[in-house]
Write an enzyme that holds these catalytic residues in place. Sequence first.
Site: not given
Length: 354
Positions: A50-53, A55, A122, A128, A194, A218
């Site tokens: 939850a603290a990531g880009g 999240g 990435r 990926r 997209r 994906h």
Amino acid sequence: MDPNQRIARISAHLNPPNLHNQIADGSGLNRVACRAKGGSPGFKVAILGAAGGIGQPLAMLMKMNPLVSVLHLYDVANAPGVTADISHMDTSAVVRGFLGQPQLEEALTGMDLVIIPAGVPRKPGMTRDDLFNINAGIVRTLSEAIAKCCPKAIVNIISNPVNSTVPIAAEVFKKAGTFDPKKLMGVTMLDVVRANTFVAEVMSLDPREVEVPVVGGHAGVTILPLLSQVKPPCSFTQKEIEYLTDRIQNGGTEVVEAKAGAGSATLSMAYAAVEFADACLRGLRGDANIVECAYVASHVTELPFFASKVRLGRCGIDEVYGLGPLNEYERMGLEKAKKELSVSIHKGVTFAKK
């Protein structure tokens, strides 16, 4: 409730009490049943990473969802700060933060929906699959905890490479005896978002009124937009079909390169993940005709996992839809997608069985 209990309740996000101690001494709130005072009944959601880009915006958007009554935010670093920040939003969901492996099980206990954006992003030049060695281990560890603490929860996997991480989670759940193909979903919604956006640009339409089925997987050529099935019906030239297909398949790379080393598609991914999570919650609530695309255990092709339209319900996936009629260009794309998908699935299964 006395003043001490009120203070403990308000500050719980900064240092969540141990669940077992809480039950033993009867103090504070029962975490499994906690809900904002006056808040309407809803679902319990955990975000792992939850603290990531991805999240952080994902957590903020989920805090805004009226179907969420309890929101657990877990990460190995910075979770208390993100939790404190988001907890100040004046929406009804109760937010609690959990920091590091010792608090992972508590973060997952009693959850209805678990969303996993955890892992490294990435960077320019990376595919990926370059992320595999790091993110595969993260997804395996988190899946083991899910199998133990909330085996009946719906699980939405965002961590790339999704084509491999979903099979990894499935193998972990099978080993634990908890695998339910109706409840494990790889989030491919960003490909759909997209596709809707790019088709709308070409056709001068409102993207909110466009629906493009995107099937396969994906990553790269495994992302197969079915432009022959666009709603409302659209007629494309071959040049437009090739342009749109290429841009949809490489949308993630477009963002990675534009950010020039400063990150990947975090904001649009969070938006797409919340759209899909909301669909899952509406399905759990019993809403009818909730249909989205997702990467799931499937019999649509000979592959064990495949992204296609699914109908969501109270038990997760109620129905996996077939591909419908394909034109020659799409049939050729399908064969390319299956070839690459097969390798990615095998890679994930092999890793999980080591």
